[in-house]
Design a protein around this motif. Sequence first.
Motif, mmCIF file in Angstrom:
data_model
loop_
_atom_site.group_PDB
_atom_site.id
_atom_site.type_symbol
_atom_site.label_atom_id
_atom_site.label_comp_id
_atom_site.label_asym_id
_atom_site.label_seq_id
_atom_site.Cartn_x
_atom_site.Cartn_y
_atom_site.Cartn_z
ATOM 1 N N LYS A 81 -14.211 -5.139 2.998
ATOM 2 C CA LYS A 81 -13.336 -6.298 2.836
ATOM 3 C C LYS A 81 -12.326 -5.978 1.753
ATOM 4 C CE LYS A 81 -16.549 -9.949 4.087
ATOM 5 N NZ LYS A 81 -17.063 -11.254 3.698
ATOM 6 N N ILE A 82 -11.223 -6.715 1.753
ATOM 7 C CA ILE A 82 -10.199 -6.519 0.741
ATOM 8 C C ILE A 82 -9.639 -7.893 0.376
ATOM 9 C CG2 ILE A 82 -8.360 -6.139 2.426
ATOM 10 C CD1 ILE A 82 -7.174 -4.054 0.511
ATOM 11 N N LYS A 122 -6.777 -10.623 -0.825
ATOM 12 C CA LYS A 122 -5.377 -10.794 -0.440
ATOM 13 C C LYS A 122 -4.470 -10.064 -1.419
ATOM 14 C CE LYS A 122 -3.529 -14.935 -0.796
ATOM 15 N NZ LYS A 122 -3.070 -16.312 -0.527
ATOM 16 N N LYS A 124 -5.141 -7.380 -3.254
ATOM 17 C CA LYS A 124 -5.244 -5.933 -3.044
ATOM 18 C C LYS A 124 -4.525 -5.514 -1.764
ATOM 19 C CE LYS A 124 -7.716 -4.487 -6.531
ATOM 20 N NZ LYS A 124 -7.202 -3.524 -7.479
ATOM 21 N N LEU A 125 -4.592 -6.354 -0.723
ATOM 22 C CA LEU A 125 -3.885 -6.056 0.514
ATOM 23 C C LEU A 125 -2.382 -6.038 0.282
ATOM 24 C CD1 LEU A 125 -3.677 -5.587 3.548
ATOM 25 C CD2 LEU A 125 -3.808 -8.073 3.845
ATOM 26 N N ALA A 169 -1.454 -2.903 -1.529
ATOM 27 C CA ALA A 169 -1.488 -1.734 -0.646
ATOM 28 C C ALA A 169 -0.285 -1.714 0.284
ATOM 29 C CB ALA A 169 -2.787 -1.734 0.162
ATOM 30 N N LEU A 170 0.113 -2.887 0.786
ATOM 31 C CA LEU A 170 1.291 -2.963 1.648
ATOM 32 C C LEU A 170 2.548 -2.563 0.894
ATOM 33 C CD1 LEU A 170 0.533 -6.303 3.514
ATOM 34 C CD2 LEU A 170 0.534 -4.022 4.504
ATOM 35 N N LEU A 199 -3.572 -0.574 8.335
ATOM 36 C CA LEU A 199 -2.856 -0.020 7.189
ATOM 37 C C LEU A 199 -3.347 1.397 6.940
ATOM 38 C CD1 LEU A 199 -0.955 -0.406 4.750
ATOM 39 C CD2 LEU A 199 -2.902 -1.335 3.523
#
Length: 51
Positions: free
Chosen positions: A16-17, A19, A21-22, A25-26, A49
């Motif tokens: 899981k990640i 929001k 961290k997502l 990463a984006l 991703l």
Amino acid sequence: MNTSELIKGTEKAGTKISKEKLIEALRKSTQKEFSFSQSQNSKTVVVVLPI
């Protein structure tokens, strides 16, 4: 495989990640477009991703 199965498989694997961290990463990704899949009648989305 549908989105619900992907979500269940991801959660079962313990992957899981958050929001935040997502989003981080984006932003760091060199890609400008990303594939995603959303479950019907759900706010849950699977984002592809490459890292």
